[in-house]
Motif scaffolding. Structure first.
Motif, PDB file in Angstrom:
ATOM      1  N   UNK A 169       1.540  -9.328  -3.318  1.00  0.00           N
ATOM      2  CA  UNK A 169       1.100  -8.127  -4.516  1.00  0.00           C
ATOM      3  C   UNK A 169       2.086  -6.982  -4.402  1.00  0.00           C
ATOM      4  N   UNK A 170       2.188  -6.316  -5.270  1.00  0.00           N
ATOM      5  CA  UNK A 170       3.120  -5.072  -5.486  1.00  0.00           C
ATOM      6  C   UNK A 170       2.125  -3.845  -5.158  1.00  0.00           C
ATOM      7  N   UNK A 171       0.737  -3.961  -5.158  1.00  0.00           N
ATOM      8  CA  UNK A 171       0.146  -2.714  -4.917  1.00  0.00           C
ATOM      9  C   UNK A 171      -0.412  -2.710  -3.615  1.00  0.00           C
ATOM     10  N   UNK A 172      -0.558  -1.478  -2.912  1.00  0.00           N
ATOM     11  CA  UNK A 172      -1.027  -1.329  -1.445  1.00  0.00           C
ATOM     12  C   UNK A 172      -2.414  -1.561  -1.589  1.00  0.00           C
ATOM     13  N   UNK A 173      -3.211  -1.279  -2.696  1.00  0.00           N
ATOM     14  CA  UNK A 173      -4.768  -1.640  -2.968  1.00  0.00           C
ATOM     15  C   UNK A 173      -5.134  -2.892  -2.579  1.00  0.00           C
ATOM     16  N   UNK A 174      -4.139  -3.863  -2.956  1.00  0.00           N
ATOM     17  CA  UNK A 174      -4.215  -5.425  -2.814  1.00  0.00           C
ATOM     18  C   UNK A 174      -3.827  -5.843  -1.499  1.00  0.00           C
ATOM     19  N   UNK A 175      -3.390  -5.131  -0.586  1.00  0.00           N
ATOM     20  CA  UNK A 175      -2.984  -5.441   0.806  1.00  0.00           C
ATOM     21  C   UNK A 175      -1.384  -5.790   0.725  1.00  0.00           C
ATOM     22  N   UNK A 176      -0.879  -5.437  -0.313  1.00  0.00           N
ATOM     23  CA  UNK A 176       0.690  -5.512  -0.327  1.00  0.00           C
ATOM     24  C   UNK A 176       1.582  -4.148  -0.365  1.00  0.00           C
ATOM     25  N   UNK A 177       2.307  -4.180  -1.356  1.00  0.00           N
ATOM     26  CA  UNK A 177       3.299  -2.928  -1.583  1.00  0.00           C
ATOM     27  C   UNK A 177       4.598  -3.294  -1.934  1.00  0.00           C
ATOM     28  N   UNK A 178       5.274  -2.474  -2.148  1.00  0.00           N
ATOM     29  CA  UNK A 178       6.778  -2.583  -2.723  1.00  0.00           C
ATOM     30  C   UNK A 178       7.629  -3.467  -1.634  1.00  0.00           C
ATOM     31  N   UNK A 179       7.570  -2.979  -0.324  1.00  0.00           N
ATOM     32  CA  UNK A 179       8.624  -3.341   0.635  1.00  0.00           C
ATOM     33  C   UNK A 179       7.802  -4.889   1.014  1.00  0.00           C
ATOM     34  N   UNK A 180       6.487  -4.936   1.150  1.00  0.00           N
ATOM     35  CA  UNK A 180       6.041  -6.289   1.448  1.00  0.00           C
ATOM     36  C   UNK A 180       6.362  -7.403   0.348  1.00  0.00           C
ATOM     37  N   UNK A 181       6.248  -6.800  -0.746  1.00  0.00           N
ATOM     38  CA  UNK A 181       6.744  -7.673  -1.925  1.00  0.00           C
ATOM     39  C   UNK A 181       8.058  -8.426  -1.874  1.00  0.00           C
TER      40      UNK A 181
END
Length: 321
Positions: A169-181
């Motif tokens: 996911x693109x949101x850090x709240x969901x455990x992801x983030x831009x870099x992770x995506x």
């Protein structure tokens, strides 16, 4: 210029309308009863009739078509049978994965193809030219889903640099983030870009070589411009018409090709959505997704036509007559 744009807009609208008719008609011709498939073989005639009424299958085809098109024009889409959610919401969620994936793959394709195409044209019949053309032939021969599996084995299984699949996911709240995506989409983008880069490299090379034989190249060199300046500032722009044509087709192809790659990498994109909708016989989702993909491809082609006019003003002049 205005007449050129209006003609393209009219062509876009007419093509979109014809596509909607074809998509609706093809789904109407599919064998079987959608209500029967949804409820199963043990369903009673009463429950099937109730489901047909819910889906609007008891109405004439023309009425259902007008209702579908009218809803789209008003920003209202149908309700997915499997998800019990408006298809617009489903598609918006899934395009957050598919569109960035296609953009990343297209970015890799354009950068690599333009550099390699110019390089091979400048090194015609030399070792560099032969080597790149051999690699491009290999790229054309390798299916992207097979390359995707090889990339997973190398970078995810052996090197363990990235995950084998999934999307955080693109949101850090969901455990992801831009870099992770971006990291999760990198391997799928590479798998999609490989074949397209091979094609675009060959097209770029051919277009550049054709323009290198033109009189304006000799004039530019006579003015004292270097070989690199001639290639990048004069030859490339004149060679971009066929190159941009292929780019437009490739970007549309990248979006539709994501159906296979997203299933290999288990990405929750539009490809997996339509694959699951077909498996569930969720024809409402299938119809809207196919229409969305067709509209995106036509919209890309419309913008390509606008780029033509910007690159080559002769096209505007020709249509203005």
């Amino acid at each position: 210029m205005h007449w050129f744009v209006w003609r393209r807009l009219l062509s876009f609208v007419l093509t979109l309308w014809v596509t909607s008719v074809v998509v609706f008609a093809l789904l109407e011709l599919l064998p079987g009863n959608a209500a029967q498939v949804i409820l199963g073989e043990t369903a009673t005639p009463e429950s099937i009739a109730a489901m047909e009424d819910k889906l609007g299958l008891n109405q004439p085809a023309a009425s259902r078509y007008l209702s579908w098109v009218g809803g789209i024009m008003q920003g209202q889409t149908g309700l997915s049978i499997a998800y019990d959610t408006p298809t617009a919401q489903l598609m918006a969620e899934r395009m957050q994965v598919t569109l960035p994936l296609a953009v990343m793959a297209m970015g890799l394709t354009v950068v690599l193809a333009l550099v390699l195409g110019l390089y091979t044209a400048a090194q015609q019949n030399k070792a560099g030219d032969v080597g790149v053309m051999t690699l491009s032939q290999l790229g054309l021969a390798v299916p992207n889903f097979w390359l995707a599996i090889l990339l997973i084995l190398l970078f995810a299984v052996h090197l363990e640099w990235v995950n084998a699949g999934g999307f955080p996911g693109w949101s850090e709240a969901d455990g992801g983030g831009v870099l992770e995506g971006i990291k999760a989409l990198l391997l799928p983008a590479m798998a999609l870009a490989a074949v397209q880069t091979a094609i675009l490299t060959r097209v770029t090379r051919s277009a550049v070589l054709d323009n290198l034989r033109e009189d304006f190249v000799r004039t530019a060199r006579a003015k004292g411009l270097s070989h690199r300046q001639v290639l990048w500032h004069h030859v490339l722009r004149n060679a971009m018409i066929p190159v941009i044509t292929v780019m437009g087709l490739q970007f549309g192809n990248l979006i539709t090709s994501a159906i296979v790659i997203e299933n290999v990498f288990v990405l929750p994109g539009i490809g997996r959505l339509i694959f699951q909708a077909i498996a569930n016989r969720d024809l409402i989702v299938v119809r809207d997704v196919v229409m969305l993909l067709a509209a995106l491809v036509m919209l890309i082609n419309f913008f390509i036509d606008m780029l033509y006019a910007w690159i080559d003003p002769r096209l505007k002049a020709g249509h203005a007559k």
